[in-house]
Design a protein around this motif. Structure first.
Motif, short mmCIF file in Angstrom:
data_model
loop_
_atom_site.label_atom_id
_atom_site.label_comp_id
_atom_site.label_asym_id
_atom_site.label_seq_id
_atom_site.Cartn_x
_atom_site.Cartn_y
_atom_site.Cartn_z
N GLN A 2 0.84 -1.19 0.00
CA GLN A 2 0.00 0.00 0.00
C GLN A 2 0.88 1.24 0.00
O GLN A 2 1.82 1.37 0.78
N GLN A 33 -3.99 12.02 -6.33
CA GLN A 33 -5.38 12.23 -6.72
C GLN A 33 -6.30 11.78 -5.59
O GLN A 33 -5.94 10.92 -4.79
N TYR A 35 -10.30 10.36 -5.01
CA TYR A 35 -11.46 9.79 -5.64
C TYR A 35 -12.56 9.59 -4.60
O TYR A 35 -12.29 9.40 -3.42
N GLN A 37 -16.16 7.28 -3.81
CA GLN A 37 -16.90 6.09 -4.18
C GLN A 37 -18.18 6.02 -3.36
O GLN A 37 -18.13 5.86 -2.14
N GLY A 40 -21.57 0.80 -3.54
CA GLY A 40 -21.98 -0.04 -4.66
C GLY A 40 -21.67 0.52 -6.03
O GLY A 40 -22.12 -0.05 -7.04
N ARG A 41 -20.90 1.59 -6.08
CA ARG A 41 -20.61 2.23 -7.38
C ARG A 41 -19.11 2.24 -7.65
O ARG A 41 -18.29 1.85 -6.82
N GLY A 42 -18.75 2.69 -8.84
CA GLY A 42 -17.35 2.84 -9.18
C GLY A 42 -16.77 4.11 -8.59
O GLY A 42 -17.49 4.96 -8.07
N LEU A 43 -15.46 4.26 -8.69
CA LEU A 43 -14.80 5.46 -8.17
C LEU A 43 -14.93 6.60 -9.16
O LEU A 43 -14.91 6.40 -10.38
N HIS A 45 -13.28 10.41 -10.04
CA HIS A 45 -12.16 11.31 -9.82
C HIS A 45 -12.66 12.66 -9.31
O HIS A 45 -13.62 13.23 -9.85
N PHE A 88 -10.84 8.07 -1.39
CA PHE A 88 -9.55 7.40 -1.55
C PHE A 88 -8.52 8.36 -2.12
O PHE A 88 -8.83 9.14 -3.04
N ASN A 100 -0.55 3.89 -13.43
CA ASN A 100 -0.49 2.80 -12.46
C ASN A 100 -0.58 3.40 -11.07
O ASN A 100 0.41 3.55 -10.37
N LEU A 101 -1.80 3.77 -10.71
CA LEU A 101 -2.03 4.42 -9.43
C LEU A 101 -2.05 3.42 -8.30
O LEU A 101 -2.50 2.28 -8.47
N PHE A 103 -3.65 2.97 -4.63
CA PHE A 103 -4.73 3.52 -3.83
C PHE A 103 -4.56 3.19 -2.36
O PHE A 103 -4.05 2.13 -2.00
N GLY A 104 -5.03 4.10 -1.52
CA GLY A 104 -5.12 3.82 -0.11
C GLY A 104 -6.38 3.04 0.19
O GLY A 104 -7.15 2.68 -0.71
N LYS A 105 -6.63 2.78 1.48
CA LYS A 105 -7.76 1.96 1.87
C LYS A 105 -9.04 2.77 2.05
O LYS A 105 -10.12 2.21 2.20
#
Lengths: 113, 113
Positions: A2, A33, A35, A37, A40-43, A45, A88, A100-101, A103-105
Motif C-alpha cells: 500500500q 489524486q 477519488y 466512491q 456499490g458504485r465505481g470510483l 475522480h 480514496f 499505475n495508481l 490507492f489507499g484503503k
C-alpha cells in the motif's frame, strides 16, 4: 504494498460541518489524486494535485500536499448528506507506469442530515 | 459519464471453474486497467494494458490473465477460480493525457464458492 494510507478510517459529521481527511504515502510521487466512491458504485475522480503544487481548490474541495512530509489532506467544506461516500487517495509514483495508481484503503465519510 | 461497461455485473461460480470478465469502453482511450477491491485492502491493480495486445502485470496478477484484441475491449480471465478471488473487480480507463486520471466502471461482483 500500500502506498497511500488515509486517516481516519471513518468519519461521521453533521450536515454543514467541514470534513477533513488525510493521506500519507511512502515514495516520491508525480501527482496525488482523490477519488470518491458511493456505496456499490465505481470510483469517481475528484481532484489531482501535482508534486510541485501545494494547494488546489475545486468547488467545496480543498486539497493540500506536503511532499516533505509525504502527506495530503482533503477538506470538504459545508458538507451535505450527498457527500456521504468513501474517499480514496491515489498516488502516481515517480518511475511508475502510466496511470499505475496506488490507492489507499479509504476514509468512509458519513454526513448526517 | 465515461462510456465504460463491465459485464457481468454479478457472478457466482464454483471453485475451479474459469471466469471471464469483460470491460468495454467507447472513449477510445489507450490505457485500460483491472483492479480488485477488498475490505481492508482498498484497490489493488491486477493487470493493465497500454495498447492493443500490450499488457503488463500489476501488484496482484497471480491467478489472472488478460487480453486486449481491440482498443475497446479488455478481458480479465480467471483460469481456475479460487475462493480468494471473491472480490469486486473494477475496470478503469485513461487517455494518458490527464496525468493518470482514471475513469472507472461500475464494478463486477464475483463470488467463488
Amino acid at each position: 504494498s500500500q502506498q497511500g494510507e488515509e486517516d481516519p478510517q471513518a468519519l461521521s459529521i453533521q450536515e454543514g460541518e467541514n470534513a477533513t481527511m488525510n493521506c500519507s504515502y511512502k515514495t516520491s510521487i508525480n501527482n496525488l489524486q482523490w477519488y470518491r466512491q458511493n456505496s456499490g458504485r465505481g470510483l469517481v475522480h475528484l481532484i489531482l494535485i501535482r508534486s510541485n503544487e501545494r494547494e488546489k481548490h475545486s468547488g467545496r474541495l480543498r486539497v493540500t500536499l506536503d511532499t516533505s512530509k509525504k502527506s495530503s489532506s482533503l477538506l470538504i467544506t459545508a458538507s451535505r448528506a450527498a457527500d456521504t461516500a468513501s474517499y480514496f487517495c491515489a498516488t502516481d509514483k515517480v518511475g511508475g507506469s502510466q496511470g499505475n495508481l496506488i490507492f489507499g484503503k479509504g476514509t468512509k465519510l458519513s454526513v448526517k442530515p | 459519464d465515461a462510456g465504460i461497461t463491465q459485464s457481468p455485473r454479478h457472478k457466482v461460480t464454483e471453485t475451479g471453474t474459469p471466469v471471464t470478465l469483460r470491460c468495454h469502453q467507447t472513449e477510445n482511450h489507450r490505457y485500460m486497467y483491472w483492479y480488485r477491491q477488498d475490505p481492508g485492502h482498498g484497490l489493488r491493480l491486477i493487470h493493465y494494458s497500454y495498447g492493443v495486445k500490450d499488457t503488463d502485470k500489476g501488484e496482484v496478477s497471480d491467478g489472472y490473465s488478460v487480453s486486449r484484441s481491440k482498443t475497446e475491449d479488455f478481458l480479465l480471465t480467471l483460469e481456475s477460480a479460487t475462493s480468494s478471488q471473491t472480490s469486486v473487480y473494477f475496470c478503469a480507463i485513461s487517455d494518458g493525457v490527464l496525468a493518470g486520471e482514471l475513469f472507472f466502471g461500475e464494478g463486477s461482483r464475483l463470488t467463488v464458492l
